[in-house]
Every structure is written in C-alpha cells, then in structure tokens.
Design an enzyme around this catalytic site. Structure first.
Site, PDB file in Angstrom:
ATOM      1  N   HIS A 306      -0.654  -3.567  -1.896  1.00  0.00           N
ATOM      2  CA  HIS A 306      -2.078  -3.321  -1.655  1.00  0.00           C
ATOM      3  C   HIS A 306      -2.210  -2.470  -0.407  1.00  0.00           C
ATOM      4  CE1 HIS A 306      -6.356  -4.105  -0.868  1.00  0.00           C
ATOM      5  NE2 HIS A 306      -6.436  -4.473  -2.123  1.00  0.00           N
ATOM      6  N   ASP A 363      -5.162  -7.379  -8.942  1.00  0.00           N
ATOM      7  CA  ASP A 363      -5.313  -6.575 -10.150  1.00  0.00           C
ATOM      8  C   ASP A 363      -4.278  -6.940 -11.203  1.00  0.00           C
ATOM      9  OD1 ASP A 363      -7.474  -4.895  -9.205  1.00  0.00           O
ATOM     10  OD2 ASP A 363      -6.018  -3.982  -7.866  1.00  0.00           O
TER      11      ASP A 363
END
Length: 428
Positions: A306, A363
């Site tokens: 991330h 995600d």
C-alpha cells in the site's frame, strides 16, 4: 513559542511557521511563501503537501493506525453500523439512540429516485460500465433538486446529504440491472441499508428472494472499511471541486469519476482480473510469485502492499477474518477463490514480500469477498463508491464550513518554449 522553519535563499532568511496536529504530525506552513519570496514548492502528486487541516480521519501508515474522529477502525468495524459511522464522519460525534434512529429513518424515506430518471437510464447502451452510469446519474440529481442544493444553506446541505446516502444504492442497483438487461427492482424500506442494496441487486420480480443476514452484515462491514481514508485522490477531488462552491451532487459525481481509475478504486477489480489470468495460465500461483520477484519481468501482484501503509493495512486484518467466515459459511466452490487462498498463503510465507512490507491489503480481501457475495467485477468500484460516500460528504462539509477555505488553485513550473514570434502559415 511555536516552532518555525528557516528557508535560506539568495542570501535572505525566511521564517516559516510549523503547524502541529493532535497526533504530533508536523507541517511547514507555506501559505505566504510565494508572496514573501516569489517561490513556490514543486511536489508531483502532492505526496508531501498537506492541502488542509481536518478533524475527520487520522492515518499513520508506519504503525498501521486508522481512526475516524478518534475512534479506531477496529472498534467501528466491530461495533457500529455503516449508517452510524456515516453520522459520526459527517457530524463529528457518535449519535445518540434517538439521533441514530432519526437519521436512519430520514435516509430510508429517501431511497426512491425520481421516476423520470428511469428515462435517463434507458439512454445508456446496454453494456455501459456501472461507474459511468453512477457518476452521470448522481450529477443528474442536481437537476431534480435544484431548489435545495445551496452549498451555504445548512438545511439544503442536510437534505442533500440524506438524499445522496439514500439514493446512491438505488442508482447503483439500477445501473447493474441495466447492464445485465434485467428489470429495475425498487427499494424495500422494511430492510436495512445493506439488505436493501442486496435485494435491489439480486432479486427479480418473478420469484422470491430472501437476503442472507450474514452476507448483509459482511457487506455493511466492507462499506465501513472504505468509508474514509484521508486526502486520497477522490477525496481531494471532492474538496477541489467543492472549493468552487459547486453543489454537493456535482462534487460527489466528480469523486466517483476519480475513484473509477484502476490506480484508485479499481484496485480490487484488478485483483480479480489477476486471479483470472492466473487461472487461465493453469493456476500455478508459485509461477506468478516468482515472476513478481523478478525485477526484470515488470510483473507485479495486485492487492499487495500500500502506498500509505508500510507495515500492515488494519482494514485488511479485519476483512480477512470476515472473508474467511463468509467463505466457510457459504461453502462455495470457486477456482478463483482457491487461487486467492493459495496466493495469500505463498506470499505470507515468503520473506521476499515480508522484507518489502508487501502484505495483502484491503483490496485483495475485498475483491475476494465481493466475489463470494456474488457481486460482479464491474460493480466492485461502485460498491467502493457507496462505502466512501460518507467520507466524501464529511470532507466536503468540513471544507465548506472552514474559515480559511479558498478555491483550489495549484501552481506550476512552466517548461515549454520561451517567448517566440508568430510565424505566418505560408512561412511554416
């Protein structure tokens, strides 16, 4: 005495104030930099630029901390509902029981969309992407409620907030039904927010449909985990568009368009597309892991690492547990879900990824969970938009009421040709 930073240039020294947040974050305030020095800062992507002060969300990527209005995401995801969190984000405090019930009732009474909007839906091609429809239809709402969208009128703002939260699931479900050629299913106000969304997505007029409460709760938690995430691309879009005093419908429509990008809200869709590729390639996850480790291959695994979280994504930790529970309860056989589990196991056991802090992010798990809930890939980003909506609204509302807000207008460093004379067309 407050701290200051010094800037030395061309033999002169300038004092720049340092602003400190409640969690100890520090920023050099350059508000007067250009007027005092003639200089601007250059920061591609604004990765080191604070565009505002905000009381809504605190994020510490190094420590894996995410808090909304001071409350840890772990507590909110485990103990609140999505609409309760929406109230917290927008109005600053957890609601009392009466405030919560009134807010939910207000939202529930606005789930229907104007019947004339059905004709707008019919104008889209059959295979239109639901995000294109969603952004267009949200902007269209401003045409139907143009007498009540004054951004500076509190009563207009409150009714617009409730209309948006209520109607965006209906618009999203209609967009999906349009894409698959099924009749629209109207909202059922006897259902909870997420149960109603599932009902509109998956029921058909010709047979009964009963919403699974565990799936509705899993979806509610997914929406909570996406509700706000500081000054990301789509949130910054809301603030930039809203800074011109555009109405809230227009600002949210622009945010939806920004979210559509594969580097933002499309990330969980990219995870599923990666799993499809692995499946078509024979399902050997080890092969793709090794390919990702080869720096010359240019290949990367989607859903790992991330930009902000450098240790772990706290939302991923929460949703992984929910994902495991839902998959176990459903007992569903799906080769893509099997590949996802193998990929997760391989990556978590490989020091290459651990050393580079490339852990599964939200995600990765949200894509798997959406798949398990039967939500089609094209709808993943739409679901993200529904979840992010309260955060967008809260950020817009905070900006509109802040005394130091002014229209967004970034500067630039021009690198084109220097001044030159116009050449007549016959001489070119």
């Amino acid at each position: 005495m407050s701290e200051t930073a010094q800037l030395r240039i061309n033999g002169k020294t300038y004092e720049l104030p340092v602003s400190v947040g409640t969690e100890g974050e520090q920023a050099i305030d350059i508000t007067k930099l250009r007027s005092e020095t003639g200089l601007i800062t250059l920061d591609n992507g604004y990765g080191n630029t604070g565009s505002c002060r905000s009381e809504i969300t605190f994020l510490n990527g190094e420590k894996g901390i995410l808090r909304h209005r001071g409350y840890a995401i772990e507590e909110l995801a485990g103990r609140s509902s999505f609409l309760e969190l929406a109230y917290l984000l927008i109005y600053g405090e957890l609601p009392t029981r009466d405030q919560r019930d009134e807010f939910i009732d207000d939202v529930t009474r606005h789930t229907l969309i104007h019947e004339n909007l059905r004709h707008v839906f019919q104008g889209f091609p059959l295979k239109s992407h639901p995000m294109a429809i969603l952004s267009s239809m949200v902007c269209s709402l401003s045409a139907f409620y143009q007498d009540e969208y004054n951004a500076l009128e509190p009563e207009h703002v409150d009714i617009t907030i409730r209309r948006l939260i209520a109607k965006i699931p209906t618009i999203a479900a209609f967009a999906y039904k349009k894409s698959v050629g099924q009749p629209f299913v109207y909202p059922d106000n006897s259902l909870t927010y997420t149960s109603n969304l599932l009902h509109m997505l998956f029921s058909v007029p010709c047979e009964p449909y009963e919403v699974d409460s565990a799936q509705a709760r899993a979806l509610d938690q997914l929406l909570i985990l996406h509700a706000d995430h500081e000054q990301n691309c789509s949130t910054s879009t809301v603030r930039l568009v809203g800074s011109s005093r555009a109405n809230l419908y227009a600002a949210i429509s622009a945010a939806i368009a920004a979210l559509w990008g594969p580097l933002h809200g499309g990330a969980n869709q990219a995870v599923l597309e990666m799993l499809h590729d692995i499946h078509r390639g024979g399902g050997n996850t080890d092969q793709y892991v090794e390919k990702a480790k080869d720096k010359d291959s240019g290949y990367r695994l989607m859903g790992f690492g991330h930009r902000v979280y450098k240790n772990f994504d706290p939302r991923a930790t929460i949703i992984k547990k929910t994902c495991d529970e839902v998959l176990r309860k459903l007992g569903r056989t799906d080769p893509l879900l099997d590949i996802a589990r193998k990929l997760e196991e391989t990556v978590l056991g490989d020091s290459y990824f651990a050393d580079r802090q490339l852990y599964p992010n939200v995600d990765f798990y949200s894509g798997i969970l959406y798949r398990a809930l039967g939500i089609p890939t094209d709808m993943f980003t739409v679901m993200f938009a529904i979840g992010r909506l309260p955060g967008w609204i809260a950020q817009w509302r905070e900006m509109m009421t802040a005394p130091d807000t002014r229209i967004g207008r970034p500067r630039q460093i021009y690198t084109g040709p220097a001044a030159r004379a116009f050449v007549p067309i016959d001489e070119r």
